[in-house]
Design a protein around this motif. Structure first.
Motif, PDB file in Angstrom:
ATOM      1  N   ALA A   1      -1.886   6.178   8.649  1.00  0.00           N
ATOM      2  CA  ALA A   1      -3.401   6.240   8.908  1.00  0.00           C
ATOM      3  C   ALA A   1      -4.145   5.505   7.851  1.00  0.00           C
ATOM      4  CB  ALA A   1      -3.924   7.570   9.164  1.00  0.00           C
ATOM      5  N   GLN A   2      -4.181   5.763   6.689  1.00  0.00           N
ATOM      6  CA  GLN A   2      -4.760   5.063   5.763  1.00  0.00           C
ATOM      7  C   GLN A   2      -4.425   3.597   5.598  1.00  0.00           C
ATOM      8  OE1 GLN A   2      -3.067   7.866   2.603  1.00  0.00           O
ATOM      9  NE2 GLN A   2      -5.441   8.706   2.202  1.00  0.00           N
ATOM     10  N   ARG A   3      -3.268   3.109   5.640  1.00  0.00           N
ATOM     11  CA  ARG A   3      -2.922   1.870   5.786  1.00  0.00           C
ATOM     12  C   ARG A   3      -3.549   1.267   7.091  1.00  0.00           C
ATOM     13  NH1 ARG A   3       2.434   4.093   4.896  1.00  0.00           N
ATOM     14  NH2 ARG A   3       3.057   3.415   7.225  1.00  0.00           N
TER      15      ARG A   3
ATOM     16  N   LEU B   1      -6.026   1.866   8.684  1.00  0.00           N
ATOM     17  CA  LEU B   1      -7.617   1.657   8.451  1.00  0.00           C
ATOM     18  C   LEU B   1      -7.878   0.727   7.595  1.00  0.00           C
ATOM     19  CD1 LEU B   1     -10.328   3.018   9.113  1.00  0.00           C
ATOM     20  CD2 LEU B   1     -10.075   4.333   6.939  1.00  0.00           C
ATOM     21  N   LEU B   2      -7.132   0.343   6.309  1.00  0.00           N
ATOM     22  CA  LEU B   2      -7.493  -0.771   5.432  1.00  0.00           C
ATOM     23  C   LEU B   2      -7.080  -1.932   6.230  1.00  0.00           C
ATOM     24  CD1 LEU B   2      -7.043  -0.688   1.857  1.00  0.00           C
ATOM     25  CD2 LEU B   2      -6.125  -2.486   3.083  1.00  0.00           C
TER      26      LEU B   2
ATOM     27  N   VAL C   1      -6.721   0.273  -4.819  1.00  0.00           N
ATOM     28  CA  VAL C   1      -6.664   0.284  -3.368  1.00  0.00           C
ATOM     29  C   VAL C   1      -8.130  -0.489  -2.807  1.00  0.00           C
ATOM     30  CG1 VAL C   1      -6.754   1.528  -1.196  1.00  0.00           C
ATOM     31  CG2 VAL C   1      -5.088   2.094  -2.844  1.00  0.00           C
ATOM     32  N   TRP C   2      -9.103  -0.061  -3.611  1.00  0.00           N
ATOM     33  CA  TRP C   2     -10.438  -0.474  -3.230  1.00  0.00           C
ATOM     34  C   TRP C   2     -10.559  -2.016  -3.214  1.00  0.00           C
ATOM     35  CZ3 TRP C   2     -13.723  -3.296  -6.066  1.00  0.00           C
ATOM     36  CH2 TRP C   2     -13.439  -3.343  -7.535  1.00  0.00           C
TER      37      TRP C   2
ATOM     38  N   GLY D   1      -8.900  -3.541  -0.367  1.00  0.00           N
ATOM     39  CA  GLY D   1      -9.431  -3.627   0.867  1.00  0.00           C
ATOM     40  C   GLY D   1     -10.600  -4.754   0.803  1.00  0.00           C
TER      41      GLY D   1
ATOM     42  N   LEU E   1       0.750  -1.300   0.240  1.00  0.00           N
ATOM     43  CA  LEU E   1       0.029  -0.076   0.167  1.00  0.00           C
ATOM     44  C   LEU E   1       0.837   1.206  -0.169  1.00  0.00           C
ATOM     45  CD1 LEU E   1      -2.974  -1.090   2.509  1.00  0.00           C
ATOM     46  CD2 LEU E   1      -2.994  -0.687   0.013  1.00  0.00           C
ATOM     47  N   GLU E   2       1.978   1.345   0.700  1.00  0.00           N
ATOM     48  CA  GLU E   2       3.018   2.285   0.569  1.00  0.00           C
ATOM     49  C   GLU E   2       3.665   2.400  -0.784  1.00  0.00           C
ATOM     50  OE1 GLU E   2       6.286   4.128   3.274  1.00  0.00           O
ATOM     51  OE2 GLU E   2       6.026   2.119   3.738  1.00  0.00           O
TER      52      GLU E   2
ATOM     53  N   LEU F   1       0.149   5.250   0.267  1.00  0.00           N
ATOM     54  CA  LEU F   1      -0.896   5.581   1.291  1.00  0.00           C
ATOM     55  C   LEU F   1      -0.087   5.898   2.601  1.00  0.00           C
ATOM     56  CD1 LEU F   1      -2.879   4.346  -0.701  1.00  0.00           C
ATOM     57  CD2 LEU F   1      -3.839   3.064   1.415  1.00  0.00           C
ATOM     58  N   GLY F   2      -0.533   6.744   3.396  1.00  0.00           N
ATOM     59  CA  GLY F   2       0.127   7.030   4.599  1.00  0.00           C
ATOM     60  C   GLY F   2      -0.230   6.055   5.765  1.00  0.00           C
TER      61      GLY F   2
END
Length: 382
Positions: free
Chosen positions: A232-234, A236-237, A285-286, A289, A223-224, A229-230
């Motif tokens: 927090a976003q990582r 959360l996913l 990304v979606w 997830g 993800l990074e 993705l930062g």
């Protein structure tokens, strides 16, 4: 009323093992600052917990059966209380890490014995459903540990250890239903939990957990690197795996009762392989997830199915056999970063395809083809 409280405490105990292991994950910078070390060095707090936790479960269930389940679990909770309070006051890093070791060792004596208590207290045909509840609380512990640990660290990371000390103290006070200590001639031997049948189940359980849920770190890396993705976003996913596990574990437990644990395990293995391969290849990304949520379903199919299978076929030494299987689970999860990270640096796609292939090639043929039962006498041989 007392029996309901005790039953609730048994299931609450399922929360403690995974929660204790992950509580420091999100507070590593604050933990490092508190001891004057780097966040990387502070990550030893995770290893210090998980290594004795996994290693001792090779023997903890059998020893707990010998000593008596109630005595062993309550003693483990009390040790957890003391070690957590010392960690709360610790200002010397080696002392703090020693208390993490003690926490992991103590919790090694709770999970397998609590599973055996659950198995011994349910009606015929409803074991899977109860194990589904147990699995959902384990998933809740794993998912909430970084969140609650991070919230505590916003004030002072030490409060997290004060909180778990209080929780363990309450569980110790509630205790377990009395269980008679077996006669000397009926005490299970360690080898009764190390039968080939149990080891095969443990290997499949370890693969099913380590090659899916144990790859959280690998998904975060992709993800990074691929999507930028930062943190927090990582984070959360990644929680979707745990949330999906919490929401589906009870349904999976009912499915285990209906179609049998072996079919559920095989379904989880195949689904897990598809999920891991997909997460490494999909371009959005979606989609990652969505797939990772199915990873939570896969992990619970394997976890609940494996627990049900070993408890049904363990003879007199239920806790001992279960503890061996649980040891495989956490050992594989601990080894995954060490083994997979070099593959990722060499070829990102290969790092996902290799564990997916391992699941498909090793999982189904290793799983026992029948629900072998050894009878009580196997566990009783001294």
């Amino acid at each position: 009323m007392r029996s309901r409280v005790t039953r609730a405490a048994i299931f609450a105990g399922a929360f403690m093992g995974p929660f204790g292991g992950g509580i420091t994950v999100s507070m590593l910078p604050e933990l490092g600052a508190g001891f004057g070390i780097s966040a990387g060095t502070a990550s030893l707090s995770v290893t210090a917990y998980l290594v004795p936790f996994a290693a001792l479960m090779l023997v903890s269930g059998t020893l707990g059966e010998r000593w008596g389940r109630r005595r062993a679990v309550i003693t483990a909770y009390l040790v957890y209380v003391v070690s957590s309070l010392i960690a709360f006051f610790a200002t010397w890093l080696p002392l703090f890490l020693a208390m993490r070791v003690l926490q992991g060792a103590a919790n090694a004596f709770t999970t397998p014995l609590l599973l055996a208590v659950v198995a011994g207290s349910v009606k015929a045909g409803s074991l899977g459903r109860s194990l589904g509840w147990f699995g959902s609380l384990q998933a809740a512990g794993q998912t909430s540990a970084p969140l609650l640990g991070g919230l505590a660290a916003e004030v002072d990371w030490r409060y997290a250890f004060l909180g778990v000390a209080v929780a363990a103290g309450i569980l110790a006070a509630v205790g377990l239903p009395p269980s008679p200590r077996p006669a000397t001639r009926a005490r299970p031997r360690l080898r009764s939990a190390w039968r080939v049948h149990v080891l095969r189940i443990g290997l499949v359980g370890g693969l099913g957990w380590g090659c899916v849920a144990g790859l959280n770190f690998l998904v975060a890396l992709r993800l990074e690197d691929a999507f930028g993705l930062g943190a927090a976003q990582r984070g959360l996913l990644l929680t979707v795996l745990g949330v999906a596990g919490i929401l589906t574990a009870r349904l999976i437990g009912s499915a285990v009762d209906r179609v049998g644990p072996r079919r559920c395990i095989l379904t989880g293995v195949v689904l897990g392989a598809l999920v891991v391969a997909g997460v490494g290849l999909v371009p959005a990304v979606w989609a990652i997830g969505l797939l990772w949520a199915f990873g939570g379903v896969s992990s619970q199919l394997v976890l609940v199915g494996v627990n049900a299978l070993v408890l049904r076929t363990s003879g007199a030494n239920m806790a001992g056999s279960t503890s061996v299987v649980q040891s495989f689970r956490f050992t594989f999860a601990a080894l995954a970063p060490v083994v997979i990270t070099p593959l990722y640096h060499a070829d990102a796609a290969l790092a996902f395809l290799a564990p997916a292939a391992l699941l498909l090639l090793v999982g189904p043929p290793t799983l026992p083809r029948r629900e072998e039962s050894t009878g009580a006498e196997d566990g009783a041989k001294a």
